[in-house]
Structures are given as C-alpha cells and as structure tokens.
Enzyme design. Structure first.
Site, short mmCIF file in Angstrom:
data_model
loop_
_atom_site.label_atom_id
_atom_site.label_comp_id
_atom_site.label_asym_id
_atom_site.label_seq_id
_atom_site.Cartn_x
_atom_site.Cartn_y
_atom_site.Cartn_z
CB THR A 4 -0.97 0.00 1.20
OG1 THR A 4 -0.25 -0.14 2.40
CG2 THR A 4 -1.98 -1.12 1.06
CE LYS A 25 0.40 -3.28 3.44
NZ LYS A 25 -0.27 -2.26 4.35
CB THR A 33 -1.87 -1.95 8.22
OG1 THR A 33 -2.83 -1.17 8.86
CG2 THR A 33 -2.50 -2.47 6.94
CD GLU A 81 1.81 5.30 6.53
OE1 GLU A 81 1.45 5.90 7.54
OE2 GLU A 81 1.02 4.81 5.70
CG ASN A 140 -0.29 8.66 8.38
OD1 ASN A 140 -0.95 7.74 7.93
ND2 ASN A 140 0.97 8.54 8.76
CB SER A 196 -3.89 6.05 3.66
OG SER A 196 -3.41 6.51 4.91
#
Lengths: 410, 410
Positions: B168, B195, B206, B286, B405, B410
């Site tokens: 993602t 992932k 996630t 991220e 974010n 997302s």
C-alpha cells in the site's frame, strides 16, 4: 462576614487574572534566565488576611525539584506567595537542583520580610518551566527574587505581567477572572493565570496554573474545589499524551472579600475558571490548527467512556487525519477498538460535527464528504452499550507540532 | 523422512520469499481494485503434500471481515491457499463485507478446483489491506480470483509478484527466505513476504505476513513457533501506537522437503524470518527518517521493561526530538516517569548510541552534544531496579509521517 446567596450575578473576564480578587499583588520581570531577555520571573503574593491554599501536581514519577518543594510546603495548607520562573524546568537536576529551589524560596521570603511582611520559606511555593535537565542560573534567579518584590502591583497590570513572565512556547498570556456579586457592593472573585502549550496530558500538562480568590475558605474547602475541577478540566485536556515533570496547579485564598461562599458555589467558580483556562490552553497548544473535542457516549461506565475518549484523542492517525480535514472515520473505529473493555463493533456509531459518518459499525452515506475544514471539530462516538458519557479536549497533529518539537530543545 | 541435525548450515536471502520453500506457488496481478492500476491481488498456494497452518491476528476489537473469516477457517489447522488484496481493508463494512470475504474464498476455491486441485472455501484464508470503511469492488475481485490461479508460478518470480501486489504505502516489497542444509542435497526452508508501513503497534500492524515452509510440521508445532516469534518481533514493533483492524500473520507448511526439524529449530527459523521482516518493516515505515531501538534495562521484571520501552517508544515528544537529531534526554525521563510501576527517578540512567546522557537521574557531561545525525539511534534506559531487559523498535515522528497521514485517506 456575609453568606453568599444561592444565585449571585456573575461575570467572566479574560482581561483580568490573579490580581482580580482583593488581597493579591503580582509582578513579572526579566531576570535574565531566558537568553532572549524576555520576562521569565513571576511572583504572586497574598496580602491576607487569610493564607489558605491547596494544590494538585503532576502524576509523573519523575518530578522536578520545585514540585517536590511545593508539595512539601503545601502540607501546611498555607501559602503567602508563589514564585514562578520560565527558562528552565529544574527537573532531573539532582540534589543540587532541590537546593536551588529551596534557596529560591528562602530568597523570596527574605525579600518579602525586608519589604515589611514577615515571611518564611515554608510559605513560598516554587514553580519552574522550560528545558528539563539543566541547573538554573541561580545568580540571576536570586537577584531577580530580591528585585521582583519591589515590582509588585495590586492592580490588573501586575497580574498580566506575571502571566507573561511564565510563557514558554505559549503565544499569548492566559488569564481569566470570575466575579460574583452577592449584593450591591458585595463581591467575591476567583482569578487565575496559566501557561502551557505542549506536553499536555491527562495528568495535567507543562501546565503551571495559579488561581487566587478573595473568598473566605479554608484549605480543605479549597482542596475539594480544586480536585473536583481539575478532574473534569485539566485531567481531560490531552494534547500529545505526554505528561510533564513540572505540572502544578495552585489555589490561594486571601479571604479579603469577607464572603464565605458555599462549597457548591466555590466548586462551581473554580470549575468555571479551570474550564476556561483549558479552552485557552487548547487553543494555544503547540502546532494546533484544529480544536478537537472527543466525546464517547453509550458506555457502560463513565470510566470506560473517559478511557475510550483518551485512546481516540491520543491516536496519531486520527490526529493527522483531522489536521488534513479528512473525515477518515475508519481510524476512529480502529482507535476505539483498542479499548481495554469489551466492545461490540457493530453497535458503534460516529459523527463528525453532528454529521453521521458511521452507523452500527459501517459507513454512513456521504461520510467521505463531511466538511471538516473549520477550526473546531467535534467527534462523537456512541458505543451503544450503556448510558455513560465523557469528553476530552485535544488538537490535531500538524507539521507545526513536529517543527516546534524537533527544531530545538524545549 | 530425515531428522534435522542440531547445527545445519543456514543462509538468509532477501531476494527470495514465499516460493523459496518447495511445494509453494504464488502470483500477483493487477485486478483493478486500486484506481492506480498497480498490482493489488496476490495468491499463495500450497501444493502439499501437507497443508498444516497457523496464524496470529490483530488484538483490535474492531476486526475486518477477512480477519474474522481467516480466524474461523484456521480452527481446522489446515490451509491450501491465501488470497490477499490491497486497495481496500474490508473493515467496518457490515454483514455485506463478510459476505464479500466469503465469496472471495469461494471464488478462489472454485478456480483452484477447476485448475485441477480440489479445494474448499474453508481451506482458503483471506487478507485485505487499504482504506477502512468501503466495500470492495467485488466484480473486479472475483474476476481477479479466477484469473490469478492461472498466473501461479513455482519459481522465485511468483513470490516476488505476490509481495508487490500487497503493497500500500510501502515503498519496497518485503520478502526473505532462510535455507537450512542438513546434509548434502537435503534442505528445508522458510520463506515469507510482508507488507506494512504505518499503523504498526504492539498488536502487530497493518501488517500482512505470509510465511511458508517445506518442513514437515503439524499445526500445533507451527502455532507454537509462530506465537513465540511474533511475541518477540511483530509485537515489539511500534511505529505510532496505532493497531490495525486487519493485522494477520500466517504460516503454511507443505512438508515437501520431507525433513522434520525439531521444535527448537523450527522456532529459531521462524523467529529469524520474523525478526528480519520486522527490520524491513521498520526501515520502510511511513515517514521514517530514523530507525530507533528503545532498550529498557535494570527492570524488576521483563514485563516492566517492555511496558516502559513501549511508553518511551510511543512518546511524541521523544520521537520529534529524535527526528530533529536532538539528544533531549529530559523527554525520555519524562516519558518513562509515566510507567505504571514504581520507579526511583534518581537511579535512572540513559545513553544514546552508547554515550551517557543522564546518570542517576541528572544530566551527564556533554549530554547536549551527543551526535544523533545518523539514521540509527539506540536509546538505552537503565532503571537501576533489577536485572530484566526488553527492546522495542520504533521510528521518529517526522514531517513526512504527518504528510502521508494527513494528505489523503489511507
């Protein structure tokens, strides 16, 4: 002494602070503690006739020297003065740091005694705010303590000077006063000043707050009013989940009005002052672009509601979405799903500013189009399990927050 | 069947993934679920002869439909295939969302049966990742499920395609394989893909992870190995304190090597794979600019050490300071001071990358000058209370994290 009526006329003024009540003087000066030369030393002085006082402090186990000192002196239930400095937290400074706090209280007591009011160090609370880990420049602080006594003013000017001198990353001074007229020419008042812009959390904040009142109230009554108010206000303001080593909220009563309000009236007044200061602290939090309230309803208990509201209010993904004005309600569901009590996911409903975005655990029509571009966002989460509700105040997580907290040691 | 020796020759390769072990095929395709047209559907298929499987899942109480489905099918301890989609989490989608997951498993089972391997939906786990709250485009997903079976490749190519199709906000695919040579021409292997770039927390991320092995091991042995490994790896990776609704880690064994390693050897291999994937997930989190390890030593218990390390690793003020390469150790003290067990502040010592910055609760000489400009920062906090230690991995809190974010759903 008059007894306050049940329904006095009241008015709240943000143009006034700790010197709004009778019997208080205050001052703020530049003592040279801050390299910038900005005001960095404040004094609040109670002229009496009473000297009752109460305080609440950080729940952090790593406490700054001034917190340990002030807790100790407050065991007497009595304070003559509070000396506050910005430019250094005096936290994690070892035994020497505690000696510095003690020496500061001694210097203020000596200066007040020389000025004409016999005062002991044990009647002087000390508050500090700024960078953790460095010793304070004691030559400047002690010289300032001698000087500030001569700057004390009884008018509103002194209160505002004090409010400015405790600012760190605050952008505006914060003060408020609530006046009660119980009969013509018969008033009692609660005033306050606060600083705090980051590091706020349920156990208060880098939050220094001094409340003053000219009401007649003993230390136990003040303690009750302050604990009740703090539990519903400062304890429910959570900017970034972090809790300071220096959080202190003090309430001093001079009794100068000669009026003894009931405990209920005192509780209500102290709550109103703390609630207004919370709104001011939230609005000036580090990097804030959104003022966010998180309400959890439909909980089995008020504790559950508060716990869930705190979890949502601390979630970085919720807070960054709100910074982006993004009605990404799935992140609210993911956050509340980590509550430590049993949930039923398909009973949870969420609204943003009154618009339903999630009903019974699934998306509501138009949920992605809700407009969150304004500065105020109210998040309501109904757990569908019971009748209890709680609200916390928080902010978004913005670039400015990251910038303020990464660009320099603070 | 051979019994593995105690000390096999081993080698770890990041160029290989779920198809490194014998008996597995995989594929990744663009099914049109993502608007971008990027790969979004992956399949991992176990050719046998064994079909033992185990899984661990998110601790979030709000679970996505595929998590509920996969938990249910795994009660059999047996899996033929895993179908994974990016482009939508299928979380908070109500009963219809669960029906979508069921229909996906049915479609994969039908396609595998038509392809020549009789398969039931109950042998197919489903994983989804992406935005919470929207239904999946089932026409595209079902068509893709029929198509992907024909794309399965047994070589390394299929594994890498699958790893790419589950990305993602990941910037690189993540896979790894560990080979064990127990005798000339006698090998057993564990491979994996993962992932996950945000929303990581102690209860996984996630994070979608599929591990495969050609070892001979029953479901109970796989479950033991996977739980032990996850507790020390994925459970101690905490990027932002948030926990996904979709976290899933699956381990499938084909038995195709004919080698039955001891439980210790299986544990060690699964741990090595999970540990390496954690490092890859941390490095691609991220907005990461710093890879941070937080070690708490000198605790009375390992649980205390882990709790304190998590608190520090989640503190926004610590994480923004590290983003700024600022050795602001006072924030570490303030964070650890909120630990829920008793501390003695004047026994706490801290070092950054081996340089002491705080000794016995007060600043060490030169603490403000420690160089944290590199990408790796090791924070060591010694509580001075006992002998126990724990480490968590986290990252800094950067502008890029806020940007990723806040800028889009997302």
């Amino acid at each position: 002494m008059r007894i306050a009526t049940d329904h006095p006329r009241q008015w709240l003024l943000r143009s006034q602070g700790v010197t709004a009540p009778e019997g208080f003087r205050a001052a703020g000066i530049s003592a040279g503690i801050k390299a910038s030369g900005k005001p960095d030393l404040a004094l609040v002085f109670n002229e009496g006739p009473d000297y009752a006082a109460a305080g609440v402090f950080t729940r952090n186990q790593v406490t700054a020297a001034p917190v340990r000192w002030s807790k100790q002196v407050l065991t007497t239930g009595r304070l003559r003065a509070v000396i506050l400095n910005s430019g250094g937290a005096n936290a994690c400074t070892g035994p020497g740091g505690f000696q510095d706090t003690h020496a500061t209280a001694e210097a203020v007591a000596a200066a007040l005694s020389a000025w004409g009011t016999e005062t002991g160090a044990i009647e002087v609370a000390v508050c500090s705010t700024g960078l953790i880990g460095d010793r304070l420049p004691m030559d400047k602080l002690l010289a300032g303590a001698g000087e500030i006594v001569h700057e004390m003013a009884g008018g509103l000017h002194g209160g505002e000077d004090a409010a400015r001198a405790i600012m760190t990353t605050d952008t505006v001074p914060k003060q408020v006063a609530l006046h009660h007229e119980v009969a013509p020419d018969s008033n009692w008042t609660v005033g306050a000043m606060a600083k705090g812009a980051g590091m706020m959390a349920p156990a208060l904040a880098t939050m220094l707050v001094v409340l003053t009142t000219d009401a007649v109230a003993d230390a136990a009554a003040l303690d009750t009013a302050l604990r009740r108010a703090a539990a519903l206000t400062f304890d429910r303001l959570d900017i970034d989940g972090a809790t300071s080593t220096n959080d202190t909220v003090l309430l001093l009563a001079s009794g100068a009005s000669g009026i003894a309000p009931s405990q209920d009236d005192l509780d209500a007044a102290v709550f109103a002052i703390c609630d207004d200061l919370c709104a001011q602290l939230q609005a000036d939090a580090e990097g804030v672009t959104k003022r966010v309230s998180i309400t959890v309803a439909g909980a089995r208990s008020a504790d559950d509601a508060l716990t869930a509201a705190r979890i949502i209010g601390r979630d970085s993904l919720v807070k960054t979405a709100l910074f982006g004005s993004d009605p990404n309600w799935g992140r609210v569901l993911a956050a509340v799903g980590m509550s430590p009590f049993p949930l039923e996911a398909d009973r949870i409903s969420v609204s943003f500013n009154g618009s339903p975005v999630c009903i019974d655990g699934a998306g509501a029509p138009g949920a992605r189009d809700v407009d969150l571009s304004g500065a105020d966002i109210a998040v309501l989460v109904d757990l569908g399990l019971g009748e209890e509700t709680a609200t916390v105040r928080t902010t978004d997580l913005s670039h400015a927050y990251v910038e303020e907290n990464s660009a320099y040691s603070s």
